[in-house]
Motif scaffolding. Structure first.
Motif, PDB file in Angstrom:
ATOM      1  N   ALA A 138       0.820  -1.214   0.000  1.00  0.00           N
ATOM      2  CA  ALA A 138       0.000   0.000   0.000  1.00  0.00           C
ATOM      3  C   ALA A 138       0.851   1.258   0.000  1.00  0.00           C
ATOM      4  N   CYS A 139       2.050   1.172   0.599  1.00  0.00           N
ATOM      5  CA  CYS A 139       2.922   2.348   0.698  1.00  0.00           C
ATOM      6  C   CYS A 139       4.375   1.975   0.404  1.00  0.00           C
ATOM      7  N   ASN A 140       5.104   2.957  -0.107  1.00  0.00           N
ATOM      8  CA  ASN A 140       6.557   2.900  -0.192  1.00  0.00           C
ATOM      9  C   ASN A 140       7.131   3.955   0.733  1.00  0.00           C
ATOM     10  N   VAL A 141       8.375   3.750   1.169  1.00  0.00           N
ATOM     11  CA  VAL A 141       9.078   4.762   1.954  1.00  0.00           C
ATOM     12  C   VAL A 141      10.295   5.234   1.157  1.00  0.00           C
ATOM     13  N   TYR A 142      10.521   6.558   1.176  1.00  0.00           N
ATOM     14  CA  TYR A 142      11.610   7.180   0.424  1.00  0.00           C
ATOM     15  C   TYR A 142      12.501   7.971   1.372  1.00  0.00           C
ATOM     16  N   GLU A 143      13.806   7.815   1.202  1.00  0.00           N
ATOM     17  CA  GLU A 143      14.764   8.642   1.934  1.00  0.00           C
ATOM     18  C   GLU A 143      15.401   9.615   0.949  1.00  0.00           C
ATOM     19  N   LEU A 144      15.273  10.901   1.238  1.00  0.00           N
ATOM     20  CA  LEU A 144      15.707  11.941   0.314  1.00  0.00           C
ATOM     21  C   LEU A 144      16.784  12.811   0.946  1.00  0.00           C
ATOM     22  N   TYR A 145      17.660  13.318   0.067  1.00  0.00           N
ATOM     23  CA  TYR A 145      18.620  14.339   0.468  1.00  0.00           C
ATOM     24  C   TYR A 145      18.667  15.412  -0.602  1.00  0.00           C
ATOM     25  N   ARG A 146      19.086  16.595  -0.185  1.00  0.00           N
ATOM     26  CA  ARG A 146      19.191  17.686  -1.139  1.00  0.00           C
ATOM     27  C   ARG A 146      20.256  17.370  -2.179  1.00  0.00           C
ATOM     28  N   VAL A 147      19.998  17.778  -3.398  1.00  0.00           N
ATOM     29  CA  VAL A 147      20.965  17.568  -4.469  1.00  0.00           C
ATOM     30  C   VAL A 147      22.286  18.194  -4.063  1.00  0.00           C
ATOM     31  N   GLY A 148      23.358  17.420  -4.149  1.00  0.00           N
ATOM     32  CA  GLY A 148      24.676  17.893  -3.757  1.00  0.00           C
ATOM     33  C   GLY A 148      25.148  17.329  -2.439  1.00  0.00           C
ATOM     34  N   ASP A 149      24.221  16.919  -1.546  1.00  0.00           N
ATOM     35  CA  ASP A 149      24.611  16.322  -0.264  1.00  0.00           C
ATOM     36  C   ASP A 149      25.132  14.908  -0.485  1.00  0.00           C
ATOM     37  N   LYS A 150      26.287  14.612   0.096  1.00  0.00           N
ATOM     38  CA  LYS A 150      26.891  13.289  -0.078  1.00  0.00           C
ATOM     39  C   LYS A 150      27.116  12.566   1.249  1.00  0.00           C
ATOM     40  N   THR A 151      26.790  13.221   2.369  1.00  0.00           N
ATOM     41  CA  THR A 151      26.878  12.557   3.663  1.00  0.00           C
ATOM     42  C   THR A 151      25.487  12.507   4.270  1.00  0.00           C
ATOM     43  N   PHE A 152      25.261  11.514   5.132  1.00  0.00           N
ATOM     44  CA  PHE A 152      23.891  11.233   5.571  1.00  0.00           C
ATOM     45  C   PHE A 152      23.823  11.116   7.087  1.00  0.00           C
ATOM     46  N   CYS A 153      22.610  11.318   7.604  1.00  0.00           N
ATOM     47  CA  CYS A 153      22.415  11.215   9.062  1.00  0.00           C
ATOM     48  C   CYS A 153      21.652   9.953   9.428  1.00  0.00           C
ATOM     49  N   THR A 154      21.529   9.014   8.521  1.00  0.00           N
ATOM     50  CA  THR A 154      20.808   7.768   8.792  1.00  0.00           C
ATOM     51  C   THR A 154      21.752   6.577   8.660  1.00  0.00           C
ATOM     52  N   ARG A 155      21.303   5.462   9.169  1.00  0.00           N
ATOM     53  CA  ARG A 155      22.130   4.262   9.074  1.00  0.00           C
ATOM     54  C   ARG A 155      21.908   3.571   7.737  1.00  0.00           C
ATOM     55  N   THR A 156      22.837   2.681   7.391  1.00  0.00           N
ATOM     56  CA  THR A 156      22.769   2.038   6.087  1.00  0.00           C
ATOM     57  C   THR A 156      21.856   0.828   6.030  1.00  0.00           C
ATOM     58  N   LYS A 157      21.415   0.319   7.148  1.00  0.00           N
ATOM     59  CA  LYS A 157      20.601  -0.912   7.170  1.00  0.00           C
ATOM     60  C   LYS A 157      19.399  -0.794   6.259  1.00  0.00           C
TER      61      LYS A 157
END
Length: 262
Positions: free
Chosen positions: A243-262
């Motif tokens: 019924a749903c998908n989940v998307y993780e987004l970052y601003r174009v140009g950002d290459k480091t993340f605040c979430t885990r890779t799992k």
């Protein structure tokens, strides 16, 4: 039909999957709080959560977490205030999506991202299909409502008016209404596709780092509700789609993340 308890159960199951990507303590802004149940769960897990919703929310009486009301346009926070923005089944209801996405970019801190849970083409298709059986028990109610509306007319006019009102009511309810702010019940099958959501994000300054189906099958009519266990709905999603998908987004140009890779 959905009850608030059943909706909270569904959202809790979906949030459990989303939470696999999150690492506390993040400063999270939730847009579209609903009852606040998801914000409460995130706060209990160690996140600093600020929750927003519209003043006219139909869930206001059922809130279980502090919710700040806002105008639906401008996020009432300074630049860079949050490390993560979270929403669940909200973006399809935003009228001016480019402006909202611009506001999201503004209030995100460096390395900050968004996680959005969104309906799929499968949800739209099966919700439309589930609409038609719901018309059958509605017919007597529509007829009774139309008859009450026509009592002021004389007998001949009353017959004609009742027939016209019933016909109009049936026509209005025969096709399901759209769920979001764009298109109709048929075009939403395309608008809610993975490709369409990705294009929407990319055209508004974000890129999709990763996404996944949340693996639950249900429709907008809550068919059988809690009578179908979550475990069965997970198996059904493999056949009929999530019924749903989940998307993780970052601003174009950002290459480091605040979430885990799992």
């Amino acid at each position: 039909m959905y009850s608030v308890d059943w909706l909270n159960r569904i959202r809790s199951e979906e949030l459990a999957t989303v939470a696999e990507w999150l690492v506390p303590p993040l400063r999270i802004l939730e847009i579209g709080a609903g009852t606040g149940a998801q914000a409460r769960s995130l706060a209990s897990a160690g996140f600093d959560v600020t929750s927003l919703d519209l003043p006219g929310s139909s869930y206001a009486r059922d809130r279980v977490y502090p919710v700040r009301e806002y105008d639906g346009k401008t996020l009432p926070f300074p630049d860079g205030a949050f490390q993560m923005i979270y929403s669940s089944n909200v973006l399809e209801h935003v009228i001016d999506l480019p402006s909202m996405m611009a506001e999201c970019r503004r209030v995100l801190s460096p390395r900050g991202g968004c996680i959005h849970v969104l309906p799929t083409s499968a949800w739209r298709f099966w919700t439309t299909a589930a609409h038609f059986p719901a018309l059958v028990p509605s017919a007597p109610r529509l007829s009774a409502d139309a008859w009450r509306q026509c009592q002021a007319y004389d007998p001949l006019q009353r017959i004609a008016k009742t027939a016209a009102t019933v016909t109009a009511s049936l026509m209005d309810t025969f096709l399901p209404s759209r769920h979001g702010e764009r298109g109709d019940c048929m075009s939403e099958i395309s608008l809610f596709s993975h490709q369409a959501w990705r294009k929407c994000f990319e055209s508004n300054g974000f890129y999709v780092r990763r996404w996944r189906p949340l693996g639950l099958f249900y429709t907008g009519y809550g068919v059988l509700g809690a009578n179908v266990p979550i475990s069965v709905r997970r198996r059904m999603s493999r056949l009929f789609g999530s019924a749903c998908n989940v998307y993780e987004l970052y601003r174009v140009g950002d290459k480091t993340f605040c979430t885990r890779t799992k």
